[in-house]
Scaffold this motif. Structure first.
Motif, mmCIF file in Angstrom:
data_model
loop_
_atom_site.group_PDB
_atom_site.id
_atom_site.type_symbol
_atom_site.label_atom_id
_atom_site.label_comp_id
_atom_site.label_asym_id
_atom_site.label_seq_id
_atom_site.Cartn_x
_atom_site.Cartn_y
_atom_site.Cartn_z
ATOM 1 N N HIS A 1 26.760 32.145 -46.684
ATOM 2 C CA HIS A 1 27.014 31.006 -45.789
ATOM 3 C C HIS A 1 28.362 31.177 -45.092
ATOM 4 C CE1 HIS A 1 24.328 28.392 -48.595
ATOM 5 N NE2 HIS A 1 23.623 29.167 -47.792
ATOM 6 N N VAL A 2 29.364 31.592 -45.864
ATOM 7 C CA VAL A 2 30.696 31.786 -45.275
ATOM 8 C C VAL A 2 30.633 32.867 -44.188
ATOM 9 C CG1 VAL A 2 33.040 32.584 -45.750
ATOM 10 C CG2 VAL A 2 31.950 30.952 -47.284
ATOM 11 N N HIS B 1 29.716 32.013 -40.735
ATOM 12 C CA HIS B 1 30.698 31.264 -39.941
ATOM 13 C C HIS B 1 31.993 32.036 -39.704
ATOM 14 C CE1 HIS B 1 28.074 28.063 -41.402
ATOM 15 N NE2 HIS B 1 28.466 27.378 -40.362
ATOM 16 N N ARG B 2 32.300 32.959 -40.617
ATOM 17 C CA ARG B 2 33.556 33.713 -40.531
ATOM 18 C C ARG B 2 33.265 35.206 -40.534
ATOM 19 N NH1 ARG B 2 38.159 30.254 -42.101
ATOM 20 N NH2 ARG B 2 37.329 28.333 -41.264
ATOM 21 N N ASN C 1 38.305 31.276 -47.384
ATOM 22 C CA ASN C 1 37.484 31.018 -46.193
ATOM 23 C C ASN C 1 36.316 30.074 -46.430
ATOM 24 O OD1 ASN C 1 38.383 32.967 -43.858
ATOM 25 N ND2 ASN C 1 38.598 34.085 -45.787
ATOM 26 N N ARG C 2 36.093 29.696 -47.653
ATOM 27 C CA ARG C 2 34.978 28.791 -47.944
ATOM 28 C C ARG C 2 35.332 27.371 -47.483
ATOM 29 N NH1 ARG C 2 34.679 26.144 -53.788
ATOM 30 N NH2 ARG C 2 33.722 24.634 -52.422
ATOM 31 N N THR C 3 34.309 26.576 -47.360
ATOM 32 C CA THR C 3 34.527 25.166 -47.056
ATOM 33 C C THR C 3 33.709 24.343 -48.046
ATOM 34 O OG1 THR C 3 32.612 25.041 -45.586
ATOM 35 C CG2 THR C 3 34.722 25.684 -44.579
ATOM 36 N N ALA C 4 33.814 23.035 -47.945
ATOM 37 C CA ALA C 4 33.051 22.182 -48.858
ATOM 38 C C ALA C 4 31.556 22.389 -48.659
ATOM 39 C CB ALA C 4 33.439 20.718 -48.626
ATOM 40 N N ASP C 5 31.158 22.707 -47.415
ATOM 41 C CA ASP C 5 29.723 22.893 -47.137
ATOM 42 C C ASP C 5 29.264 24.322 -47.358
ATOM 43 O OD1 ASP C 5 29.401 20.273 -46.447
ATOM 44 O OD2 ASP C 5 29.876 20.614 -44.335
ATOM 45 N N ASN C 6 30.166 25.276 -47.208
ATOM 46 C CA ASN C 6 29.789 26.687 -47.342
ATOM 47 C C ASN C 6 30.315 27.226 -48.661
ATOM 48 O OD1 ASN C 6 28.486 26.900 -44.800
ATOM 49 N ND2 ASN C 6 30.508 26.904 -43.842
ATOM 50 N N ARG C 7 29.458 27.146 -49.680
ATOM 51 C CA ARG C 7 29.894 27.480 -51.031
ATOM 52 C C ARG C 7 29.287 28.775 -51.554
ATOM 53 N NH1 ARG C 7 28.726 21.814 -53.850
ATOM 54 N NH2 ARG C 7 27.026 21.872 -52.354
#
Ligand code: SF4
Length: 378
Positions: free
Chosen positions: A201-202, A205-206, A191-197
């Protein structure tokens, strides 16, 4: 404006030092945040010979030597290896972001789970370099504010595995913690993204599955303070930095067998009731534990001002956060502070509510002027 230094997506380690304004930063991650007296004294020798003569405490309960020249790095690495402070590989070191309660006992739950986590490091999925774990299984929960992404906390007869940022976690039986940690780490990776490490943070958003949010941890205890505790004496390091001579004296004069690190600029002197504490902070309200100040002149070649001298003068007058930086690189603090004095050509620039590298609202201040500036914006 000087411009913000680039933000690194990784933490410096022993194998992977980070270049700073005053040379390489070599970070040491002691196993279970503990060093024997011999290891700490050996580290003092390395910092004295190849670094700037100081050892810094980090907010992840690690240590770092600053100011290492490129040419001295290999010798420092050899020295760390001889002291038993290196992982087998750089990859293992990079994964070993584990903070433990400093009150762990050798046959207790924190040590058991931390050791199991060490064994499981190769089984973890590929995680961002700053991703970390807090093992907080002693009767008092004390790591609630320490930087971590997965928290393992005490819960009834077992443990609670909790994602950072979630109010509740998953209770597991004793011995099942690591399986749960691996599963939660896999969920994060999916579920992580390049911006949410980072986990929190994850989670912003999730939604974390309900099955991971069943029970709240027990109430947190207040942050431990300097003084006597069952495993030993807690003492503070002003600015999180210790001169090697002061540290060596502390160990030798008090007969300290081992030292444990904490994320709060405090050292636990294991197994002693230490009395000779010159050069260390012993009072919980001492503002020297809160001010951020880099070594400054004459310890760093980039500095034109004495930072610590000023910090000690201003300490009785602070109310908000204060950062005193030898230059605009701002090594001692990357987040904004209410007041920042930045060395510049022998004087000080003043930044309010910002960073050392931000545009100053005043320049050319003398040390005497800084007190008046602090008083005008308490
Ligand atoms: S003077 Fe301070 S902020 Fe500047 S490079 Fe040296 S340690 Fe870093």
């Amino acid at each position: 404006m000087t411009g913000r230094p680039s933000v690194k997506g990784w933490c410096p380690g022993a194998f992977r030092p980070m270049q700073s304004g005053d040379g390489l930063i070599v970070r040491v991650r002691p196993f279970l945040a503990r060093l024997t007296a011999a290891q700490m004294l050996g580290l003092c020798d390395l910092a004295d010979t190849y670094g700037n003569g100081f050892i810094d405490l980090t907010n992840r309960a690690n240590l770092q030597i600053r100011g290492v020249a490129d040419g001295g790095f290999d010798t420092v690495l050899d020295g760390l290896n001889a002291l038993g402070l290196l992982d087998e590989t750089p990859e293992l070191e990079a994964r070993r972001n584990i903070i433990v309660s400093p009150f762990w006992e050798n046959d207790g739950e924190t040590a058991r789970v931390a050791r199991a986590l060490l064994q499981a490091l190769p089984d973890l999925p590929e995680l961002p370099a700053k991703f970390g774990f807090a093992v907080d299984l002693e009767p008092e929960r004390v790591l609630q504010n320490a930087s971590a992404d997965i928290r393992i906390e005490r819960y009834d007869q077992g443990s609670l595995v909790r994602a950072d940022g979630a109010i509740k976690g998953l209770p597991v039986a004793r011995g099942e913690e690591i399986a749960a940690v691996l599963e939660l780490a896999e969920w994060f990776v999916a579920n992580r993204t390049a911006d949410n490490r980072r986990m929190a943070h994850v989670l912003s958003h999730r939604s974390l599955p309900e099955s991971w949010q069943l029970c709240a941890p027990r109430a947190a205890s207040p942050q431990p303070q300097p003084g006597q505790h069952p495993p030993g004496t807690l003492v503070g390091a002003a600015f999180g930095q210790m001169h090697v001579e002061t540290l060596a004296r502390l160990i030798q004069q008090n007969g300290v067998p081992a030292i444990r690190l904490t994320p709060w600029r405090l050292l636990l002197l294991e197994g002693v009731q230490a009395r000779n504490l010159d050069g260390f902070v012993t009072h919980p309200d001492d503002p020297l534990l809160k001010i951020d100040a880099c070594p400054g002149a004459p310890f760093c070649a980039s500095a034109t001002v004495k930072t610590r001298e000023l910090a000690r003068r201003l300490a009785p007058s602070i109310s908000g956060s204060l950062h005193i930086s030898g230059c605009a690189k701002g090594c001692a603090r990357k987040s904004a502070a209410d007041t920042v004095f930045v060395g510049n050509s022998g004087g000080f620039d003043l930044v309010r509510n910002g960073h050392a590298w931000d545009a100053p609202e005043k320049s050319g201040l003398r040390p005497d002027d800084t007190l008046a500036e602090l008083a005008s914006h308490p």
